[in-house]
Motif scaffolding. Structure first.
Motif, PDB file in Angstrom:
ATOM      1  N   PRO A 138      44.825  33.941  37.427  1.00 32.60           N
ATOM      2  CA  PRO A 138      44.661  33.066  38.591  1.00 32.60           C
ATOM      3  C   PRO A 138      43.582  33.634  39.515  1.00 32.60           C
ATOM      4  CG  PRO A 138      46.975  33.638  38.238  1.00 32.60           C
ATOM      5  CD  PRO A 138      46.177  34.530  37.353  1.00 32.60           C
ATOM      6  N   HIS A 139      42.783  32.755  40.088  1.00 32.70           N
ATOM      7  CA  HIS A 139      41.696  33.196  40.954  1.00 32.70           C
ATOM      8  C   HIS A 139      42.165  33.202  42.406  1.00 32.70           C
ATOM      9  CE1 HIS A 139      38.543  32.048  37.702  1.00 32.70           C
ATOM     10  NE2 HIS A 139      39.276  33.097  37.396  1.00 32.70           N
ATOM     11  N   ARG A 140      42.493  34.405  42.858  1.00 30.07           N
ATOM     12  CA  ARG A 140      42.971  34.609  44.219  1.00 30.07           C
ATOM     13  C   ARG A 140      42.070  35.628  44.895  1.00 30.07           C
ATOM     14  NH1 ARG A 140      49.265  35.423  42.394  1.00 30.07           N
ATOM     15  NH2 ARG A 140      49.610  33.296  41.611  1.00 30.07           N
ATOM     16  N   PRO A 141      41.104  35.176  45.663  1.00 33.04           N
ATOM     17  CA  PRO A 141      40.149  36.092  46.301  1.00 33.04           C
ATOM     18  C   PRO A 141      40.841  37.175  47.118  1.00 33.04           C
ATOM     19  CG  PRO A 141      39.440  33.824  46.541  1.00 33.04           C
ATOM     20  CD  PRO A 141      40.825  33.776  45.964  1.00 33.04           C
ATOM     21  N   CYS A 142      40.174  38.294  47.198  1.00 32.42           N
ATOM     22  CA  CYS A 142      40.581  39.471  47.961  1.00 32.42           C
ATOM     23  C   CYS A 142      41.575  40.359  47.206  1.00 32.42           C
ATOM     24  CB  CYS A 142      41.147  39.109  49.330  1.00 32.42           C
ATOM     25  SG  CYS A 142      39.963  38.200  50.364  1.00 32.42           S
ATOM     26  N   LEU A 143      42.022  39.965  46.042  1.00 28.10           N
ATOM     27  CA  LEU A 143      42.862  40.846  45.241  1.00 28.10           C
ATOM     28  C   LEU A 143      41.987  41.855  44.499  1.00 28.10           C
ATOM     29  CD1 LEU A 143      45.483  38.338  43.828  1.00 28.10           C
ATOM     30  CD2 LEU A 143      45.778  39.985  45.674  1.00 28.10           C
ATOM     31  N   PHE A 166      37.012  38.721  44.074  1.00 28.17           N
ATOM     32  CA  PHE A 166      37.846  39.871  43.749  1.00 28.17           C
ATOM     33  C   PHE A 166      37.157  41.170  44.149  1.00 28.17           C
ATOM     34  CE2 PHE A 166      39.398  36.687  40.742  1.00 28.17           C
ATOM     35  CZ  PHE A 166      40.773  36.854  40.827  1.00 28.17           C
ATOM     36  N   PHE A 200      46.250  44.014  40.614  1.00 27.87           N
ATOM     37  CA  PHE A 200      46.677  42.662  40.262  1.00 27.87           C
ATOM     38  C   PHE A 200      46.404  42.380  38.789  1.00 27.87           C
ATOM     39  CE2 PHE A 200      45.196  38.163  39.839  1.00 27.87           C
ATOM     40  CZ  PHE A 200      46.440  37.551  39.948  1.00 27.87           C
ATOM     41  N   ASN A 221      54.203  41.081  38.591  1.00 27.77           N
ATOM     42  CA  ASN A 221      53.537  39.831  38.216  1.00 27.77           C
ATOM     43  C   ASN A 221      52.046  40.035  37.928  1.00 27.77           C
ATOM     44  OD1 ASN A 221      55.879  38.110  38.541  1.00 27.77           O
ATOM     45  ND2 ASN A 221      55.610  38.443  40.750  1.00 27.77           N
TER      46      ASN A 221
END
Length: 315
Positions: A138-143, A166, A200, A221
């Motif tokens: 999943p593309h979740r910026p700042c991870l 990322f 992550f 996760n």
């Protein structure tokens, strides 16, 4: 029709030698690409040495190439003739280690005019592999994510991840600090024991065993993505950290992908080639050999792990 030069495989010696072959009869959905530059990938010399597919005498290895279409199958739109293209071929089919290669038209990427054959031939396998790895999470910026190994695939993957927001760390003994800074990589570890945080996602380009040893570094996760080999079974007990396990095998798409899969991948590939042409995505600097030196190019790729190309010297 005149025969053309190929590097044919010898099962007994597990080597290739320069010979010639008749021009192939094209299937209705195929084109004939006159190669200008051939890309060497680790899969090439690994399969030549091991021959897991039981190639027969004078099978043509090679998966990556870039060139010009010079002939069309009966069902191919005439507008393809003369088009500049790059491709990633199937290991079971006649490959790129030849002056000409038959390729299914649905598995071609059209080149931007300002993109050289040299840059294009270096990209299909590592670029499309990097994209497949990029799409797994999943593309979740700042991870924050970790890449282990820094060959041609992770060089491109790092840029895709950083563009998506990322934060990227790398575990590598070869990546230089100034290169890492240029790519906006946050930190370079030299040894696994130096890592004290959890991630992550981790993208491993070393081996399944190496990837398995990295799983304890994942957050709950989290995601482990194997670019080389795979982890055969989960490391953690069920219903604990619920880690997601991913494997990447670009070549498998030739056997199991459908027309929509290939349409989507080639479309994305062309978009990435456009970024390379514009300079916003940078591939690894290659070392180039002449066509007559292809065995030396294979040895160079294996010994140095540098991106290696073979040029056919056509204007």
């Amino acid at each position: 029709m005149q025969p053309y030069p190929i590097w044919g495989y010898h099962p007994q010696s597990r080597s290739v030698s320069l010979t010639s072959a008749a021009r192939p009869t094209l299937a209705p959905d195929e084109v004939l690409v006159q190669n200008r530059v051939i890309g060497i990938n680790p899969v090439d010399w690994k399969f030549i040495q091991a021959n897991p597919l039981h190639w027969q005498q004078n099978h043509v290895p090679g998966v990556d190439g870039a060139g010009v279409i010079i002939a069309l199958g009966s069902e191919v739109d005439p507008q393809w003739l003369g088009r500049r293209v790059a491709y990633h071929g199937a290991l079971k089919r006649q490959g790129s280690f030849a002056e000409c290669t038959p390729v299914k038209v649905s598995r071609l990427m059209t080149l931007p005019e300002r993109l050289s054959f040299e840059k294009a031939a270096a990209l299909p396998c590592p670029m499309l592999t990097a994209w497949q790895a990029f799409e797994k999470i999943p593309h979740r910026p700042c991870l924050t994510v970790l890449l282990t190994g820094f060959g041609a695939v992770n060089h491109l993957l790092a840029q895709l991840l950083i563009k998506a927001g990322f934060t990227v760390d790398v575990l590598s003994t070869s990546l230089k600090e100034d290169k890492a800074a240029t790519l906006n990589i946050r930190h370079v570890y030299r040894q696994l024991s130096q890592i004290t945080m959890n991630y992550f996602a981790i993208f491993d380009a070393v081996s399944g065993q190496h990837a398995a040893a990295l799983v304890p570094l994942l957050k709950a996760n989290g995601h482990i993505i194997c670019i080389q080999d795979r982890i055969p079974k989960p490391i953690d007990p069920p219903f604990t950290r619920t880690i997601s396990y991913h494997e990447i095998a670009l070549g498998a798409l030739h056997d199991f992908g459908d027309s929509r899969d290939w349409e989507a991948l080639m479309h994305q590939g062309e978009m990435l080639l456009e970024q390379v042409a514009m300079g916003s995505l940078v591939g690894s600097a290659p070392v180039i050999f002449e066509f007559s030196q292809l065995p030396e190019a294979l040895k160079h790729s294996e010994r140095t792990k540098q991106k290696t190309l073979v040029s056919l010297n056509r204007n």
